[in-house]
Design a protein around this motif. Structure first.
Motif, PDB file in Angstrom:
ATOM      1  N   ALA A 205       0.807  -1.223   0.000  1.00 55.49           N
ATOM      2  CA  ALA A 205       0.000   0.000   0.000  1.00 55.49           C
ATOM      3  C   ALA A 205       0.841   1.275   0.000  1.00 55.49           C
ATOM      4  O   ALA A 205       0.285   2.369   0.042  1.00 55.49           O
ATOM      5  CB  ALA A 205      -0.951  -0.001   1.201  1.00 55.49           C
ATOM      6  N   ILE A 206       2.159   1.140  -0.029  1.00 57.42           N
ATOM      7  CA  ILE A 206       3.044   2.304  -0.062  1.00 57.42           C
ATOM      8  C   ILE A 206       3.438   2.576  -1.504  1.00 57.42           C
ATOM      9  O   ILE A 206       3.765   1.657  -2.252  1.00 57.42           O
ATOM     10  CB  ILE A 206       4.294   2.067   0.809  1.00 57.42           C
ATOM     11  N   SER A 207       3.407   3.824  -1.905  1.00 57.60           N
ATOM     12  CA  SER A 207       3.704   4.166  -3.290  1.00 57.60           C
ATOM     13  C   SER A 207       5.122   3.753  -3.656  1.00 57.60           C
ATOM     14  O   SER A 207       6.039   3.812  -2.837  1.00 57.60           O
ATOM     15  CB  SER A 207       3.520   5.671  -3.519  1.00 57.60           C
ATOM     16  N   ASN A 208       5.299   3.334  -4.884  1.00 57.45           N
ATOM     17  CA  ASN A 208       6.610   2.888  -5.339  1.00 57.45           C
ATOM     18  C   ASN A 208       7.636   4.015  -5.361  1.00 57.45           C
ATOM     19  O   ASN A 208       8.833   3.768  -5.167  1.00 57.45           O
ATOM     20  CB  ASN A 208       6.486   2.264  -6.733  1.00 57.45           C
ATOM     21  N   SER A 209       7.188   5.237  -5.588  1.00 55.94           N
ATOM     22  CA  SER A 209       8.120   6.362  -5.549  1.00 55.94           C
ATOM     23  C   SER A 209       8.678   6.545  -4.143  1.00 55.94           C
ATOM     24  O   SER A 209       9.862   6.875  -3.972  1.00 55.94           O
ATOM     25  CB  SER A 209       7.429   7.642  -6.015  1.00 55.94           C
ATOM     26  N   THR A 210       7.856   6.314  -3.138  1.00 54.42           N
ATOM     27  CA  THR A 210       8.307   6.414  -1.753  1.00 54.42           C
ATOM     28  C   THR A 210       9.329   5.330  -1.435  1.00 54.42           C
ATOM     29  O   THR A 210      10.355   5.589  -0.791  1.00 54.42           O
ATOM     30  CB  THR A 210       7.109   6.310  -0.789  1.00 54.42           C
ATOM     31  N   VAL A 211       9.059   4.118  -1.880  1.00 53.38           N
ATOM     32  CA  VAL A 211       9.989   3.013  -1.649  1.00 53.38           C
ATOM     33  C   VAL A 211      11.328   3.290  -2.333  1.00 53.38           C
ATOM     34  O   VAL A 211      12.401   3.077  -1.754  1.00 53.38           O
ATOM     35  CB  VAL A 211       9.398   1.688  -2.159  1.00 53.38           C
ATOM     36  N   ALA A 212      11.271   3.771  -3.572  1.00 53.58           N
ATOM     37  CA  ALA A 212      12.495   4.070  -4.312  1.00 53.58           C
ATOM     38  C   ALA A 212      13.307   5.153  -3.619  1.00 53.58           C
ATOM     39  O   ALA A 212      14.538   5.050  -3.490  1.00 53.58           O
ATOM     40  CB  ALA A 212      12.149   4.494  -5.736  1.00 53.58           C
ATOM     41  N   LEU A 213      12.622   6.204  -3.167  1.00 52.26           N
ATOM     42  CA  LEU A 213      13.314   7.290  -2.468  1.00 52.26           C
ATOM     43  C   LEU A 213      13.944   6.782  -1.177  1.00 52.26           C
ATOM     44  O   LEU A 213      15.100   7.104  -0.872  1.00 52.26           O
ATOM     45  CB  LEU A 213      12.340   8.424  -2.170  1.00 52.26           C
TER      46      LEU A 213
END
Length: 357
Positions: free
Chosen positions: A193-201
């Motif tokens: 449920a966490i955005s992929n952009s957040t995970v990448a950052l």
């Protein structure tokens, strides 16, 4: 998506435009919450531990056929969105994972794997016609939204903000280590449920922590943080980013501890799913990988709820590029040593996520 060290860089405007479009996609058409029903039935979620096993099995499949590991990220994205809030049994989980993997291979890798080959991994439980029929169901249910912006895609673009400030070899090392962390994240249902952009950052920021200031100066880091916040609205201090960083750090430490224990106790079987010896890697995939399917799809407990448990897992070939972390038993140490001019012997395995409580 190519390694950022292997193609010409887009202009600053194009880079920002691409990332904004990807962010819009992950917040709208590909947002996991949009696929959840208004009322989620109790015990409808796939058990976290079994989802991890499914992910591990998928990595084994793509590694066996030497496919891009981004295929697994796409496959699990389709898998999660299709099964969101659905009552799922072992048969449905198996058929869905086989089908989403087949779809992802078609879309994201030039190699062609026959559906019959994938169906053989189910020990005859499903045939090619079953996978083809399920493919139509999944495509229809997802409204043909089958090109999600993956964590890897975001990492590939975000590291380009470092183009003018760091040496290409250092940028490549940051990219590869961050990509490794996102591969761990794919296996953990915490990040669904966490955005992929957040995970990448979060992955890139964690790599910064393990990179010396002589390679990435403080001014460069500050500029990176300023650019992504002012141009993309990504706040490095947001609680979600902070929690994602902590989770990734815990997962990475767990893999390092597992590998250390395996090196100490050589008499104990290395992992639950050990890397097969060289002679085994050339066996037909249905012989080599069948036990992973059996482990991953035990219908007796696949639908029960529960948290991830500690365990010993391994996966080989962490990255797709030569002379990268893919061949290193310790990606972080190899990447940083490589950036400093050091060297390590290449081996054929690196750890998969060890269970995180």
């Amino acid at each position: 998506m190519s390694n950022p060290g292997s193609y010409s860089f887009p202009s600053a405007e194009d880079l920002v435009d691409r990332l904004l479009v990807m962010q819009r996609q992950e917040e709208t058409a590909y947002a996991y919450k949009l696929y959840l029903p208004p009322i989620v039935e109790a015990n409808s979620h796939l058990n976290n531990t079994w989802r991890e096993k499914i992910c591990q099995w998928a990595y084994n499949v793509v590694d066996h056929f030497d496919l891009s590991r981004e295929v697994v990220a796409v496959s699990l994205d389709l898998f999660d969105r299709y099964l969101a809030g659905v009552q799922c049994n072992g048969n449905l989980a198996l058929l869905t994972s086989l089908t989403t993997l087949a779809i992802a291979i078609k879309l994201y890798d030039p190699k062609r794997i026959k559906i019959a080959t994938l169906s053989n991994l189910s020990r005859g439980q499903f045939g090619p016609t079953d996978i083809e029929a399920m493919e139509f169901k999944i495509l229809s249910a997802l409204k043909w939204r089958i090109h999600p912006p993956t964590q890897y895609a975001f990492v590939s673009h975000l590291v380009l903000f470092l183009t003018d400030q760091v040496h290409p070899s250092v940028r490549k090392d940051i990219f590869e280590m961050a990509r490794y962390l996102t591969e761990l994240a794919v296996c953990d249902s915490y990040f669904i449920a966490i955005s992929n952009s957040t995970v990448a950052l979060a992955a890139i920021l964690n790599v910064f922590d393990d990179t010396s200031y002589s390679k990435v100066p403080a001014s460069t880091r500050e500029r990176f943080i300023y650019d992504i916040q002012s141009k993309l609205g990504l706040d490095c201090r947001h609680p979600t980013v902070t929690s994602a960083r902590g989770r990734l750090r815990t997962m990475f430490v767990a893999t390092e501890e597992t590998k250390a224990l395996e090196r100490v106790d050589t008499n104990r079987p290395a992992t639950v799913s050990p890397t097969p010896p060289r002679s085994e890697r050339f066996k037909p995939p249905e012989q080599q990988l069948l036990h992973h399917v059996q482990d991953a799809y035990d219908a007796r407990s696949v639908t029960s709820t529960g948290s991830m448990r500690s365990g010993r897992h391994s996966r080989n070939n962490s990255f797709d590029s030569q002379k990268s972390c893919r061949y290193s038993p310790s990606p972080r140490h190899f990447c940083l040593a490589n950036a400093a001019g050091g060297s390590r012997a290449h081996v054929s395995s690196s750890a998969i996520v060890a269970g995180v409580m």
